[in-house]
Design an enzyme around this catalytic site. Structure first.
Site, PDB file in Angstrom:
ATOM      1  N   THR B 186       0.776  -1.262   0.121  1.00 20.03           N
ATOM      2  CA  THR B 186      -0.120   0.084  -0.158  1.00 20.03           C
ATOM      3  C   THR B 186       0.755   1.254  -0.200  1.00 20.03           C
ATOM      4  O   THR B 186       1.915   1.285   0.698  1.00 20.03           O
ATOM      5  CB  THR B 186      -0.861   0.031   1.344  1.00 20.03           C
ATOM      6  OG1 THR B 186      -0.072   0.341   2.423  1.00 20.03           O
ATOM      7  CG2 THR B 186      -1.618  -1.228   1.394  1.00 20.03           C
ATOM      8  N   GLU B 331      -5.694  -3.646   0.680  1.00 22.66           N
ATOM      9  CA  GLU B 331      -5.795  -4.481   1.733  1.00 22.66           C
ATOM     10  C   GLU B 331      -7.153  -5.596   1.531  1.00 22.66           C
ATOM     11  O   GLU B 331      -7.406  -6.613   2.210  1.00 22.66           O
ATOM     12  CB  GLU B 331      -6.009  -3.972   3.136  1.00 22.66           C
ATOM     13  CG  GLU B 331      -4.726  -3.375   3.584  1.00 22.66           C
ATOM     14  CD  GLU B 331      -4.678  -1.928   3.005  1.00 22.66           C
ATOM     15  OE1 GLU B 331      -4.996  -1.416   1.857  1.00 22.66           O
ATOM     16  OE2 GLU B 331      -3.876  -1.073   3.623  1.00 22.66           O
ATOM     17  N   LYS B 436     -13.709  18.431  10.929  1.00 27.01           N
ATOM     18  CA  LYS B 436     -14.542  18.593  12.231  1.00 27.01           C
ATOM     19  C   LYS B 436     -14.854  19.880  12.405  1.00 27.01           C
ATOM     20  O   LYS B 436     -13.839  20.514  13.088  1.00 27.01           O
ATOM     21  CB  LYS B 436     -14.026  17.764  13.195  1.00 27.01           C
ATOM     22  CG  LYS B 436     -15.215  17.023  14.058  1.00 27.01           C
ATOM     23  CD  LYS B 436     -14.624  15.882  14.870  1.00 27.01           C
ATOM     24  CE  LYS B 436     -15.751  14.866  15.472  1.00 27.01           C
ATOM     25  NZ  LYS B 436     -15.213  14.077  16.146  1.00 27.01           N
ATOM     26  N   TRP B 441     -19.372  16.902  11.762  1.00 24.00           N
ATOM     27  CA  TRP B 441     -18.616  16.562  10.482  1.00 24.00           C
ATOM     28  C   TRP B 441     -19.019  17.005   9.256  1.00 24.00           C
ATOM     29  O   TRP B 441     -20.124  17.073   9.101  1.00 24.00           O
ATOM     30  CB  TRP B 441     -18.635  14.789  10.482  1.00 24.00           C
ATOM     31  CG  TRP B 441     -17.430  14.138  11.011  1.00 24.00           C
ATOM     32  CD1 TRP B 441     -16.429  14.758  11.547  1.00 24.00           C
ATOM     33  CD2 TRP B 441     -17.462  13.053  11.416  1.00 24.00           C
ATOM     34  NE1 TRP B 441     -15.807  13.847  12.165  1.00 24.00           N
ATOM     35  CE2 TRP B 441     -16.466  12.491  12.378  1.00 24.00           C
ATOM     36  CE3 TRP B 441     -18.367  11.639  11.355  1.00 24.00           C
ATOM     37  CZ2 TRP B 441     -16.091  11.204  12.753  1.00 24.00           C
ATOM     38  CZ3 TRP B 441     -18.225  10.354  11.893  1.00 24.00           C
ATOM     39  CH2 TRP B 441     -16.900  10.256  12.621  1.00 24.00           C
TER      40      TRP B 441
END
Lengths: 542, 542
Positions: B186, B331, B436, B441
């Site tokens: 990754t 993944e 935030k 959010w």
């Protein structure tokens, strides 16, 4: 270097969990026989599965004990399909069409503890129950008289009571994917039935395979109709596959006559269905006489016996429904091959390939071998016994019965045929039904398929009978359609441009009915015996 | 009671065997860059795989040693995909877009022995080769100057010579399905890349899943076009899935510009393709200006970053091509979810669901958890970090780097979002990119998707920047299309009926280019740093 992937077991419990959380709104619909239907969401089915598992635990079911079903295709059978394997027990689907002594034998060998049985089948199961020694409890599904069950002296509970009293949460155990999930007995025409024990892994992978594009391509845009019984080779995997795909399910229950099925298809509009050729033949004759719309079906899987090309052509031309021939057996979970031509072939080739048993699904490997078990070329010419292997193929029978069916990691199918370079398998006979005339093979299946295409022929079975000159010659056993007329000479003439000249049967017999095995296949052993005994009136030509 | 099923390992070798015997006639086509194409059947690819395996053995490759590739999407890369895992070695696909020091690091950590590299990438790989200590040999694919490789002092062989000298039969070993088959790193924006080691089983099951109806439904009626690189999360599994399905493959090699891709689609007529949104955006702009026919595509999988609904709508309206959003990561092998609405929803709901990341494929389980790791309800309202598990999901990184990403058998994805009752996952942010503001959010992804739908906007990245009053507020970084005009005030007004009022960014900056990571994603860390350093000219409104 070790892989870093998670250890995630492929289990029926994983299918249950997935169907519940992702496809909980999808619906299983069951016919009630009066033209009506009842419905339950997969969320409700999952809740019932937890209830049934709790109920079974309370009855003492523990470890990998066997819980049998004696049921039609319906919501309750689906609940058992999920609950029993997910709790770690083993689902034993009893075939209601077996002879009583066969049922008694397999329940004894499998050591079934509990039988979940439909009340409507009381008269079939009741008389056998008393001698099913290991069974202590019957869970009776449906309303109606319980006497046929209670007469046996077993404990009898109503399914609805068992569920009503149980919690709808169950602590499903962690299971090894290679552990036993379900079992099913093959119903050979000779000897005792033989047990096949499916693992969680084999059921999971078989379902996944059924969802692939080369399988039945099931998705949540589908509604699946398993007509093939859930007690017969897992209804070709449709129930688990539908749950996995989030496809709706439509269940015919015991209403399997053509008018009921056509009503079901017209009103519930399934997109995928599976049934043996006889059923589709019946449906077609009904449609021909009464009309009807079955065009919701994008795909019809058909197998169990060879599917006549004429049937597939008629269905497609008249009703715009595509029948895809499948081949498999109880030992192969059951789907092993499916017949669909590759793109770009011409019409003749297309129909030639539609008439084969098809190509192995990914995961399944197929080969043909000679009498010594030596692999033969995959050239479309060589003929030998078909052997298969793969993650959902049986490697032995329960208790190692009949080990001769397995060799070097392959299952010997007992089917004889050829495989072409593109992997298309064409089966010409059961090994035991092969007709060997003057040292050459005659395909009984080819003769039958050609005969059945004749407008006056309803059914035809061809078997090999002793012949002084050629060792063996074909005998054609024919059932004419109601009011149909065709002489032996006429049928022989009809075949003459369709098969090799030396294949043409000399011996013909016209009968009202062809003897069948307990699961409805032509019983060729009985036909040969009846011929030998002089039980048929035989006309000899040529 | 033991299951009686065969032990049949799910391996890349089984895919190779199956593709060779059943789909040997199917074809991989590779672009040659001059508008021409070269072709090989799967039978030829299988033969080359045996040759390459023999060649690698001769070079000393044994056990699970790593063989790296530094390659485009082409026939030779496909051969390596089959040969290396099937011989028991581990395929390490090096990402050609990583920074040199990253390549050096991962080749060292993985202990790569041999690199199969495209000659056209000599200038990229050459300078790093000398410091790749464990690598002893380079197998160079393609014609052209080998100096960039030979300068490193390594042994350099031509791929064509290695194959020419080798036997086309290889005795493929029996492998455990849980053994390592391939690895991929990754490319995070911070720290070293982290290794994921796929097993044979995970690759097999991921491919099967890609072939299911809810996946990409691949069958032998398809021709698959992997534009997403084979060095990036296995080209989303398309190469193995195509081999398993018997679908043809079309490979773009290094010719990934829009005109080349459109020519490829027009002449080779693939039915299924996969690429990141940027590519489809480029293709659409090219088609808008130059015309072209891409209607052979029945399905376009799109992921890697959120797919703007506007892009999907335009594609469908103008070019009759359906884009299906997919979500996953290295993944997760990578496909974990796919966005397709269930049948029977209205147009608004349809597009709402198309804009989600979709539902988990069967096998994948998804949930969201709060900051303490406690599962949150699947109600479409609760917002938390997405966790996934399943047979093709990573359970740890190679050498156990960063164990905090894994907990209780689940992978913590670092993505934040919600899941509705039907399993549809909507990701609103990367955990580290979450804005935030005053304790609430704001979704940077929603703002970006809405901005990009404006006709003058080519690209937009929104990041959180410090704010005295609200702790954090969004900064919009916008690239206008060539000749496009739009002021900050105009864009803010444009957003005002599309998102909550308090989401509207005050801070705007117009740039020629948005910084990207080595794999082409918006580099939000760099944007934030550049903003902090005063490197952007920022207009403040409201």
């Amino acid at each position: 270097m070790d892989s870093t992937m998670q250890e995630f077991p492929l289990t029926v419990a994983a299918i249950l969990r997935y169907a519940n959380t992702v496809h909980g709104d999808r619906v299983v619909t069951t016919a009630t026989g009066d033209g009506g239907y009842r419905h339950a969401t997969y969320r409700e089915v999952a809740r019932d599965a937890a209830r049934l598992a709790n109920g079974l635990r309370k009855l003492g079911i523990t470890g990998d004990q066997r819980v049998a079903t004696f049921m039609w295709n319906n919501q309750e059978h689906l609940v058992a399909y999920l609950a029993v394997p997910s709790m770690g027990a083993v689902l034993h689907t009893l075939n209601i069409r077996l002879f009583p002594e066969q049922i008694e034998f397999i329940a004894y060998e499998a050591e079934d503890q509990v039988v979940i049985a439909d009340v409507s089948l009381g008269k079939l199961l009741g008389p056998v129950l008393r001698s099913m020694e290991t069974v202590h409890t019957v869970i009776a599904v449906g309303d109606g008289d319980l006497t046929p069950f209670t007469d046996s002296g077993k404990t009898v509970l109503r399914y609805s009571d068992v569920l009503a009293e149980a919690s709808d949460e169950f602590d499903w155990p962690d299971l090894d994917e290679t552990s036993a999930a379900a079992m099913c007995y093959t119903s050979g025409t000779t000897g005792h039935p033989k047990g096949v024990v499916y693992s969680h892994r084999s059921s999971y992978l078989h379902s996944m395979s059924a969802c692939t594009g080369n399988g039945m391509g099931l998705s949540f845009s589908d509604k699946a109709l398993p007509i093939v019984p859930m007690f017969h080779a897992n209804a070709w995997g449709l129930p688990y596959a539908a749950l996995m795909a989030g496809a709706d399910l439509v269940m015919p229950d015991r209403f399997m006559d053509a008018p009921s099925l056509v009503n079901l298809i017209e009103t519930q509009r399934p997109t995928v269905a599976g049934a043996v050729p006889t059923i589709w033949n019946d449906v077609m004759h009904h449609l021909d006489s009464n009309g009807g719309d079955i065009s919701s079906l994008r795909l019809v899987a058909c197998g169990g016996s060879a599917v006549p090309v004429s049937l597939m052509k008629s269905f497609e031309a008249q009703y715009n429904v595509r029948i895809r021939q499948a081949w498999g057996m109880t030992e192969t979970s059951p789907i092993a091959t499916l017949a669909w031509p590759p793109p770009g072939v011409d019409e003749d080739k297309h129909w030639e390939l539609r008439g084969t048993q098809g190509r192995p699904l990914c995961g399944v490997e197929a080969r043909i071998v000679d009498d010594e078990g030596k692999p033969l070329p995959q050239d479309g010419e060589a003929v030998g016994e078909l052997e298969v292997r793969g993650p959902w193929i049986t490697g032995s029978y329960y208790r190692n019965t009949d080990p001769s069916k397995f060799q070097n990691g392959w299952l010997r199918t007992g089917d004889v045929g050829r495989i072409d370079a593109q992997g298309y398998v064409t089966l010409t006979d059961r090994a035991k039904d092969v007709i060997k005339s003057g040292g050459e093979w005659i395909s009984s299946v080819d003769l039958e398929n050609n005969l059945i295409a004749h407008p006056s022929v309803l059914e035809a079975a061809v078997v090999g009978v002793p012949d002084d000159r050629w060792q063996e010659r074909p005998l054609a056993t024919v059932v004419l359609i109601e009011g149909g007329e065709a002489s032996a000479a006429e049928l022989r003439e009809y075949l003459s441009d369709k098969v090799a000249k030396w294949w043409l049967p000399e011996r013909w017999t016209f009968v009202a009915e062809i003897p069948r095995t307990s699961v409805g296949k032509y019983d060729k052993k009985t036909i040969r015996a009846r011929y030998a005994d002089g039980g048929y009136q035989v006309e000899t030509l040529g």
